[in-house]
Scaffold this motif. Structure first.
Motif, short mmCIF file in Angstrom:
data_model
loop_
_atom_site.label_atom_id
_atom_site.label_comp_id
_atom_site.label_asym_id
_atom_site.label_seq_id
_atom_site.Cartn_x
_atom_site.Cartn_y
_atom_site.Cartn_z
N HIS B 93 0.80 -1.22 0.00
CA HIS B 93 0.00 0.00 0.00
C HIS B 93 0.83 1.26 0.00
O HIS B 93 0.41 2.28 0.55
CB HIS B 93 -0.96 -0.02 1.19
N PRO B 212 11.87 11.77 10.82
CA PRO B 212 10.63 11.01 10.97
C PRO B 212 10.51 9.95 9.89
O PRO B 212 10.83 10.20 8.73
CB PRO B 212 9.55 12.07 10.83
N LEU B 213 10.08 8.78 10.28
CA LEU B 213 9.80 7.73 9.30
C LEU B 213 8.54 6.99 9.69
O LEU B 213 8.08 7.06 10.83
CB LEU B 213 10.99 6.78 9.16
N LEU B 214 8.00 6.29 8.71
CA LEU B 214 6.76 5.55 8.90
C LEU B 214 7.09 4.11 9.27
O LEU B 214 7.85 3.44 8.57
CB LEU B 214 5.95 5.58 7.60
N THR B 237 9.23 8.49 4.02
CA THR B 237 8.05 8.95 3.30
C THR B 237 8.25 10.33 2.67
O THR B 237 7.28 11.05 2.42
CB THR B 237 6.81 9.00 4.21
N LEU B 240 7.25 8.98 -0.84
CA LEU B 240 6.14 8.05 -0.99
C LEU B 240 5.17 8.20 0.18
O LEU B 240 5.46 8.87 1.16
CB LEU B 240 6.65 6.61 -1.10
N ALA B 241 4.03 7.56 0.05
CA ALA B 241 3.01 7.64 1.08
C ALA B 241 2.28 6.32 1.18
O ALA B 241 2.14 5.60 0.18
CB ALA B 241 2.03 8.77 0.78
N TYR B 242 1.84 6.02 2.37
CA TYR B 242 0.95 4.87 2.57
C TYR B 242 -0.45 5.33 2.22
O TYR B 242 -0.84 6.44 2.56
CB TYR B 242 1.01 4.44 4.03
N PHE B 243 -1.21 4.48 1.57
CA PHE B 243 -2.57 4.90 1.27
C PHE B 243 -3.56 3.85 1.74
O PHE B 243 -3.24 2.67 1.88
CB PHE B 243 -2.76 5.18 -0.21
N SER B 244 -4.74 4.32 1.97
CA SER B 244 -5.79 3.48 2.52
C SER B 244 -7.12 3.99 1.99
O SER B 244 -7.40 5.18 2.05
CB SER B 244 -5.74 3.56 4.05
#
Lengths: 247, 247
Positions: B93, B212-214, B237, B240-244
């Motif tokens: 994701h 900062p990191l995810l 990030t 990039l990005a996490y998506f939901s």
DNA sequence: AACACAAAGTCTTCTATAAGAGTTATAAGA
DNA sequence: TCTTATAACTCTTATAGAAGACTTTGTGTT
């Protein structure tokens, strides 16, 4: 003519049940079918569309699975709106440290009206001249400051919202959108990144400068995909986590 | 006796189609029905269970919606496994900065065998004495170091995995789990938080200390809910990005 | 007359079955 | 290679009974 017959499924568009589904979707998106009363019964719809009852049923079942309508045996099928029945956590994916899902409380910091910024206009597909209402609030989870939220709403979709007193805003905004402005949030897309805490985060969340926080950028949409809300949540994840189920 | 008749739907458990569904689920979880060949046809299943074909169909349709089986018109219904057909992004994701979904490449840093830690044992519901294989790798997205991944696998579920050379590991591990060890990952739960970059992140992702990191903590499960993999991804990030999607 | 309560009736969705026409994929045969 | 047959899934329609929810009616009591 027995009824006003606005939307007939066009012929040759694919499976019948899907054509029925699209027709119903259009009707709902147009705001007919108020959330307080049921859709016409399967029989009636079948007669209206000129298909079998089972075909209507299949369309409605599919819509029910997508949380677009809700079906009550013996009562009827309703547009799935925000309210006591609805799962309150559907649009809130933060988990407290103990693993329990809890709803946060809210304190509104400010509510202002202004011109839209460029990035906002892009996200909400507004014209560069459009006006928006900006709401800024802090949300507590388990009596701990956890989320700093910035909410951007197109003014034309929410007329008169900017005139409200900030104390009049309820905790669950989607309920308000629906009851006061007939805007029903059906889906949302979230993009999540990690960021360093800035001045605002320091003052309102009590974080250290530069501390990592979770940034959730949500675009909420109505049934027909119109974006109606841009919401940027900045979360202190020392005592909570975002969760996502990959099924 | 026409067939080995292991699982009959019990009477009085609820709707018939759901009893059929559960029976089939048990069969699949037990490892009958290899992924290479189709389930018995709806007719055959209907005969086996003593129900109508439409009832079996409803059960299978429901399972297909949940990505447990996949149906091919004219070919048959198969256990939904990892492979070229399957949506490769279902379990990935992360979104590149341009909004496109791309698959990452991988470089394995190390693969070791050791005793499980306490937290790992809890997450994977293993005994404190259990042994695990730990894989550490860096993943690139768009030719940029993006993810530092730590993967923990119970040794008893993946016998002989620890003996493999680290160059032999493919990019898509779930395919390997399935083909080599008959472990099919059907679902996963992810908990996402923000963290500050530590020494490891600095060296392998090229981040500044404290950036900062995810952090994505995933527990992957088989059909019956058995946890089979713990995976902790630490993501830069900035690009990039996490998506939901909240549907 | 007014009220309380139970029974009956009606409407709606839910479940199960059945059957026929259409579509797609595989394999066998000309 | 082209055709044909077959098996399997897809779509649509139809029917019937079960179950839940609401309204109306009937009955008895106050």
């Amino acid at each position: 003519m027995p009824e006003t017959w606005v939307d007939r499924p066009r012929s040759g568009d694919g499976p019948l049940y899907r054509q029925v589904r699209e027709a119903l979707l259009r009707e709902i998106a147009q705001g007919r079918h108020p959330v307080t009363e049921p859709l016409p019964s399967e029989q009636k719809l079948a007669a209206r569309f000129g298909v079998a009852q089972g075909t209507v049923r299949r369309a409605l079942d599919e819509m029910a699975r997508e949380n677009l309508v809700i079906r009550h045996q013996g009562r009827g099928t309703f547009v799935h709106a925000h309210g006591p029945d609805r799962d309150r956590f559907h649009f809130f994916h933060l988990l407290a440290a103990d693993g329990e899902r809890r709803l946060p409380t809210s304190r509104v910091l400010s509510m202002t009206q202004r011109r839209v910024t460029q990035t906002e206009a892009l996200a909400l597909s507004l014209s560069p001249q459009a006006r928006v209402v900006e709401i800024k609030r802090v949300r507590d989870l388990m009596a701990r400051r956890a989320i700093l939220e910035l909410i951007i709403l197109p003014d034309d979709l929410f007329p008169g919202l900017g005139d409200l007193n900030k104390t009049q805003l309820p905790n669950t905004l989607y309920q308000l959108y629906q009851d006061r402005f007939a805007v029903i949030v059906h889906r949302a897309v979230e993009k999540i990144t990690a960021e360093a805490a800035g001045p605002d985060d320091v003052t309102h969340l009590g974080l250290d400068r530069g501390a990592p926080l979770l940034r959730i950028e949500r675009i909420a949409q109505t049934l027909d995909g119109t974006p109606v809300e841009l919401r940027i949540s900045r979360c202190d994840t020392t005592h909570l986590a975002y969760f996502s189920d990959l099924l």
